[in-house]
Structure formats: C-alpha cells, structure tokens
Enzyme design. Sequence first.
Site, mmCIF file in Angstrom:
data_model
loop_
_atom_site.group_PDB
_atom_site.id
_atom_site.type_symbol
_atom_site.label_atom_id
_atom_site.label_comp_id
_atom_site.label_asym_id
_atom_site.label_seq_id
_atom_site.Cartn_x
_atom_site.Cartn_y
_atom_site.Cartn_z
ATOM 1 C CB SER A 64 -9.592 29.465 53.883
ATOM 2 O OG SER A 64 -10.752 29.984 53.287
ATOM 3 C CD GLN A 65 -3.093 32.972 55.512
ATOM 4 O OE1 GLN A 65 -3.709 33.837 54.894
ATOM 5 N NE2 GLN A 65 -2.068 33.253 56.282
#
Length: 215
Positions: A64-65
């Site tokens: 994930s970012q």
Amino acid sequence: MTDSFLAKGKRKKLVDELRRKGIADEDVLRAINAVPRHDFMDPAFLNHAYTDKAFPISSGQTISQPYTVAVQTALLQVKKRDKILEIGTGSGYQCAVLAEMGAKVYTIERYRELYLKAQRTLASLGYTADFFYGDGYEGKPQYGPFDGIILTAATKEIPEKLPPQLKIGGRMVIPIGNTDSQVMTLVIRKGEDDFEYSAHGSFVFVPLLKGTVSE
C-alpha cells in the site's frame, strides 16, 4: 538488507510529506519513520521505496501507499498492547507498522507465498506477530475480541463475521466500494448491537477474496 543512512534520510522526507498531506498522529509517523519499507519490496522497486505510491508485490497484490497505511493506522488509534486483527498480510509492511507501535497483531493472508514471505521479513527485522494462512472473511474469533480490525483489501460490504469480533469501543477500518474506488470506512462498536459508521476519503485497493491460494 541493511538500513542505510540514505534509506533513513528518504524515510524522514517521506514522513515530512505525510505530515504535509495531513497525517497528524505522531505515533503513526514515528512508526513509519522506523520501519524500513524497502525490505518489503521487490528489489526492482528499491529506488522508489520511499515515494508515496503503491507498488506491485507477488501474487498480483500490492504494497500500500504509505499515505494509505498512515490513514488506516491513525483511524485505528493504536495503543501499546492493543490486539489488532489484520485481514490481508500482503508484504507485511502494515503489520510491521502496527508491531512497531506496540500492538499485538493477528494477521491473516490467503496467498501462501505471501504468508510465508511476510513471516520471514518481519522475523528478520525483529518484529513479532501471529500469522495465519486462511480466509480473512472468517476473522479469528477464538483470539478476540479485538481492540481493532484493519482490512487491507476492498469489499462491497462489511463481512458479517468481523464486527462481532470487535470489543465494545473497538474500531474497524475497512475500504468499502466497487473495484474502481472505495470509501475508507471507520466502524466503532458502541454496544452489543450498536455500531457507528463514518467515511474518511476515497482510496483504491485490491479486492478481498474468499478462500485460500496455495501456489
């Protein structure tokens, strides 16, 4: 991998960027500053480890970012020794951030390859968690109730078996929506059958799927 001065400097810049983007929970920022994200990524992406973007990992999944990790973690309001159930171990990065904050993490992954790899990565960094190869839709009621539940994959609706595994006052963070975009939803258990819902922005996650994948 070694945690170089260069990597530490890039992490500090990343934390400064997250702060500019509105992340105000200093405990979350400290954890992100401490966890070497490059250790959770394919070597091909190492030069991009501290950019605020999601990147592919194996089994068709993503890491994930960092902003997304920060938002979800902040919404959980993690305290030391909190019991947190994570649905979707993935690379193990989110799990490491929670462990860095002192949480007791129970994490479920449906892809056996990721389940095994994440254990090795966290162990090499000195983090401990309880790993399970299984179906996230089921949760882990035998280890509950949990202070927090976090889903790192998207669902069209909340899996019915998860809210009862929250303790009263517990918080669940889940991206809800279609395949193109989801709303980050916070669910707080106020009473036995009383749940409060609030929306916290739009995000894009891979879908949460049932069953397991052994290859």
